[in-house]
Design a protein around this motif. Structure first.
Motif, mmCIF file in Angstrom:
data_model
loop_
_atom_site.group_PDB
_atom_site.id
_atom_site.type_symbol
_atom_site.label_atom_id
_atom_site.label_comp_id
_atom_site.label_asym_id
_atom_site.label_seq_id
_atom_site.Cartn_x
_atom_site.Cartn_y
_atom_site.Cartn_z
ATOM 1 N N THR A 213 0.748 -1.594 -0.057
ATOM 2 C CA THR A 213 -0.152 0.074 -0.188
ATOM 3 C C THR A 213 1.293 1.576 -0.238
ATOM 4 O O THR A 213 0.852 2.343 -0.941
ATOM 5 C CB THR A 213 -1.069 0.347 1.071
ATOM 6 O OG1 THR A 213 -1.740 -0.830 0.785
ATOM 7 C CG2 THR A 213 -1.950 1.211 1.238
ATOM 8 N N TYR B 218 -18.596 9.952 4.873
ATOM 9 C CA TYR B 218 -17.909 8.825 4.112
ATOM 10 C C TYR B 218 -17.845 7.532 4.634
ATOM 11 O O TYR B 218 -18.307 7.498 5.985
ATOM 12 C CB TYR B 218 -16.783 9.529 3.750
ATOM 13 C CG TYR B 218 -15.482 8.893 5.496
ATOM 14 C CD1 TYR B 218 -14.785 8.464 4.858
ATOM 15 C CD2 TYR B 218 -16.181 9.060 6.467
ATOM 16 C CE1 TYR B 218 -13.365 8.035 5.821
ATOM 17 C CE2 TYR B 218 -14.812 8.928 7.532
ATOM 18 C CZ TYR B 218 -14.030 7.661 7.234
ATOM 19 O OH TYR B 218 -12.931 7.181 8.276
ATOM 20 N N GLN C 85 -6.114 8.568 2.954
ATOM 21 C CA GLN C 85 -7.267 9.580 2.286
ATOM 22 C C GLN C 85 -8.365 10.196 3.521
ATOM 23 O O GLN C 85 -8.463 11.112 2.830
ATOM 24 C CB GLN C 85 -8.718 7.967 2.837
ATOM 25 C CG GLN C 85 -9.919 8.406 2.666
ATOM 26 C CD GLN C 85 -11.245 7.220 2.171
ATOM 27 O OE1 GLN C 85 -11.324 6.450 1.402
ATOM 28 N NE2 GLN C 85 -11.709 6.889 3.831
ATOM 29 N N THR C 86 -7.739 9.706 5.083
ATOM 30 C CA THR C 86 -8.318 10.742 6.075
ATOM 31 C C THR C 86 -7.907 11.937 6.569
ATOM 32 O O THR C 86 -7.976 13.273 6.160
ATOM 33 C CB THR C 86 -8.901 10.816 7.519
ATOM 34 O OG1 THR C 86 -9.399 9.192 6.969
ATOM 35 C CG2 THR C 86 -9.875 11.348 7.747
ATOM 36 N N GLU D 197 -12.950 12.967 -5.172
ATOM 37 C CA GLU D 197 -12.580 13.495 -4.342
ATOM 38 C C GLU D 197 -11.743 14.665 -4.944
ATOM 39 O O GLU D 197 -11.528 15.569 -3.156
ATOM 40 C CB GLU D 197 -11.170 12.252 -4.444
ATOM 41 C CG GLU D 197 -10.185 11.894 -3.334
ATOM 42 C CD GLU D 197 -10.870 11.208 -2.347
ATOM 43 O OE1 GLU D 197 -10.614 11.780 -0.859
ATOM 44 O OE2 GLU D 197 -11.609 10.901 -2.307
ATOM 45 N N ARG E 40 -8.001 14.063 3.323
ATOM 46 C CA ARG E 40 -9.512 14.438 3.279
ATOM 47 C C ARG E 40 -9.360 15.778 4.056
ATOM 48 O O ARG E 40 -10.158 16.877 3.490
ATOM 49 C CB ARG E 40 -10.536 13.459 3.340
ATOM 50 C CG ARG E 40 -10.624 12.535 2.380
ATOM 51 C CD ARG E 40 -11.711 11.913 1.916
ATOM 52 N NE ARG E 40 -12.214 11.225 0.870
ATOM 53 C CZ ARG E 40 -12.603 9.966 1.091
ATOM 54 N NH1 ARG E 40 -13.408 9.595 2.171
ATOM 55 N NH2 ARG E 40 -12.983 8.781 0.080
ATOM 56 N N THR F 113 -7.624 11.210 -7.743
ATOM 57 C CA THR F 113 -6.965 11.453 -6.138
ATOM 58 C C THR F 113 -6.537 12.087 -5.323
ATOM 59 O O THR F 113 -5.702 12.782 -4.284
ATOM 60 C CB THR F 113 -7.814 9.771 -5.768
ATOM 61 O OG1 THR F 113 -8.604 9.777 -6.426
ATOM 62 C CG2 THR F 113 -7.670 9.293 -4.412
ATOM 63 N N MET G 172 -4.530 3.170 3.840
ATOM 64 C CA MET G 172 -5.271 3.675 3.053
ATOM 65 C C MET G 172 -6.361 4.325 3.876
ATOM 66 O O MET G 172 -6.782 5.691 3.784
ATOM 67 C CB MET G 172 -6.000 3.035 2.292
ATOM 68 C CG MET G 172 -5.247 2.425 1.257
ATOM 69 S SD MET G 172 -4.480 3.480 0.020
ATOM 70 C CE MET G 172 -6.295 4.247 -0.516
ATOM 71 N N GLU G 173 -6.942 4.051 5.322
ATOM 72 C CA GLU G 173 -7.569 4.999 5.957
ATOM 73 C C GLU G 173 -7.139 5.739 6.892
ATOM 74 O O GLU G 173 -7.275 7.353 6.385
ATOM 75 C CB GLU G 173 -8.190 4.440 7.096
ATOM 76 C CG GLU G 173 -8.759 4.994 8.236
ATOM 77 C CD GLU G 173 -10.172 5.415 7.632
ATOM 78 O OE1 GLU G 173 -11.465 6.583 8.196
ATOM 79 O OE2 GLU G 173 -10.603 5.359 6.095
ATOM 80 N N LEU H 171 1.270 4.146 -2.950
ATOM 81 C CA LEU H 171 1.394 5.522 -3.094
ATOM 82 C C LEU H 171 1.968 6.788 -2.858
ATOM 83 O O LEU H 171 1.991 7.782 -3.556
ATOM 84 C CB LEU H 171 0.430 5.702 -0.745
ATOM 85 C CG LEU H 171 -0.742 4.854 -0.319
ATOM 86 C CD1 LEU H 171 -0.832 4.536 0.827
ATOM 87 C CD2 LEU H 171 -1.839 6.368 -0.873
ATOM 88 N N HIS I 4 -12.265 3.232 5.296
ATOM 89 C CA HIS I 4 -11.658 2.232 4.041
ATOM 90 C C HIS I 4 -11.462 0.724 5.358
ATOM 91 O O HIS I 4 -10.893 1.376 6.364
ATOM 92 C CB HIS I 4 -10.414 2.696 3.991
ATOM 93 C CG HIS I 4 -9.544 2.465 2.780
ATOM 94 N ND1 HIS I 4 -9.674 0.884 2.678
ATOM 95 C CD2 HIS I 4 -9.901 2.316 1.174
ATOM 96 C CE1 HIS I 4 -8.532 0.462 1.354
ATOM 97 N NE2 HIS I 4 -9.601 1.094 0.821
ATOM 98 N N TRP J 225 -4.969 14.510 -1.736
ATOM 99 C CA TRP J 225 -4.353 14.489 -1.215
ATOM 100 C C TRP J 225 -2.653 14.469 -1.127
ATOM 101 O O TRP J 225 -2.041 15.189 0.663
ATOM 102 C CB TRP J 225 -4.152 12.595 -0.948
ATOM 103 C CG TRP J 225 -5.440 11.951 -1.172
ATOM 104 C CD1 TRP J 225 -6.720 12.598 -0.550
ATOM 105 C CD2 TRP J 225 -5.990 10.430 -1.119
ATOM 106 N NE1 TRP J 225 -7.811 11.148 -0.658
ATOM 107 C CE2 TRP J 225 -7.228 9.962 -0.814
ATOM 108 C CE3 TRP J 225 -4.859 9.481 -1.292
ATOM 109 C CZ2 TRP J 225 -7.418 8.668 -0.797
ATOM 110 C CZ3 TRP J 225 -5.390 8.233 -1.094
ATOM 111 C CH2 TRP J 225 -6.362 7.981 -1.198
#
Length: 308
Positions: free
Chosen positions: A19, A153, A165-166, A137, A169, A93, A161-162, A23, A156, A97
């Motif tokens: 992951t 939302y 992502q958080t 996104e 965002r 996306t 990823m969570e 990224l 994840h 980010w």
């Protein structure tokens, strides 16, 4: 409710190494100039059609159902454009980010900011209705730069990823609210917050009404908007971000407050909201998430609309 994210040592576990590698590639990728990213998104999206044949079939069926007056040539063109937009959505996306505020600001224009300002100035919450454009996104990041807000939302399953992502965002927004946390959403609205919510997908038969959506006479439509509106009494308005067709960036459009929302009629409210969503989709129909099985849930006894 998730806001500021703190890095934890368990995120360095080997199970997340792939992951983090992905990224890192995405971070490097989005450092390229925007015009180059736009071309790459088009190439990647169209190439993905060879490997995502099931999604191609779903997108084509959705378009045929919604626009039965379109010719086969028009449908095929829209499908190709839709996958081109999908490829760019992946890149967007990373832009959302990892880009700096200054770089994001260079690539969008906004209209209707006065609508959300006026609604917030009334001292009540604002339920911002969005749709699932491929640039969704990035849309959250752009809206946050104009006026920080909260968003519903789905957390994840991958913890790494969570975290990313958080964190991404929340760079320009206040917090993320789990879509199952109705109580938290209502509380935020009652305290005067602006919360983003997208009621345009098929969430199953529970808590849904069947209402017309484009040319489909009975589409499962969530009653979530209606429930939230009755509980929190917020102002309702639409917010969408779409990619400009000339490649010059993005347009953020904030609609006027919906002062005619049928607050006392659940069925009428579902029909009303679908009409609003249709209007927003038609700003850039090729950029909408037609890959989702929007009409999976059917009324009792009605035939299925998908073969895949």
């Amino acid at each position: 409710m998730s806001s500021k994210q703190f890095f934890r040592k368990d995120l360095l576990h080997p199970r997340y190494w792939l992951t983090w590698f992905g990224l890192a590639i995405l971070w490097l990728w989005v450092q390229l100039p925007y015009p180059v990213l736009l071309k790459m998104g088009d190439v990647i999206g169209r190439a993905s059609m060879r490997f995502l044949k099931r999604r191609v079939s779903i997108a084509r069926q959705n378009l045929k159902l919604c626009f039965p007056h379109y010719s086969d040539e028009q449908i095929d063109k829209l499908v190709k454009q839709n996958f081109s937009s999908l490829g760019m959505g992946l890149i967007e996306t990373g832009m959302a980010w990892f880009w700096s505020d200054a770089r994001v600001r260079k690539w969008f224009d906004v209209s209707g900011l006065e609508h959300i300002t006026a609604a917030c100035d009334k001292g009540k919450g604002v339920l911002a209705i969005g749709v699932h454009f491929m640039s969704l996104e990035l849309g959250g990041r752009v809206m946050g730069l104009c006026r920080p807000m909260m968003a519903m939302y789905r957390p994840h399953n991958n913890k790494a990823m969570e975290y990313v992502q958080t964190r991404g965002r929340s760079r320009s927004n206040k917090a993320m609210i789990d879509r199952r946390n109705l109580k938290g959403m209502v509380k935020a609205l009652k305290s005067g917050e602006a919360v983003w919510f997208a009621p345009d997908q098929d969430y199953g038969p529970k808590g849904s009404s069947f209402a017309p959506f484009f040319a489909v006479p009975q589409a499962a439509t969530t009653n979530g908007t209606y429930t939230i509106a009755r509980l929190a009494k917020p102002a309702l308005l639409t917010i969408v971000l779409y990619r400009k067709s000339d490649g010059s960036g993005y347009q953020l459009v904030i609609g006027a407050e919906m002062d005619d929302y049928p607050i006392d009629d659940e069925q009428a409210a579902a029909e009303y909201m679908n009409r609003k969503i249709e209007h927003e989709i038609m700003r850039a129909p090729e950029q909408y998430l037609w890959l989702h099985r929007r009409f999976k849930t059917r009324p009792p006894g009605a035939p299925k609309l998908y073969t895949v």
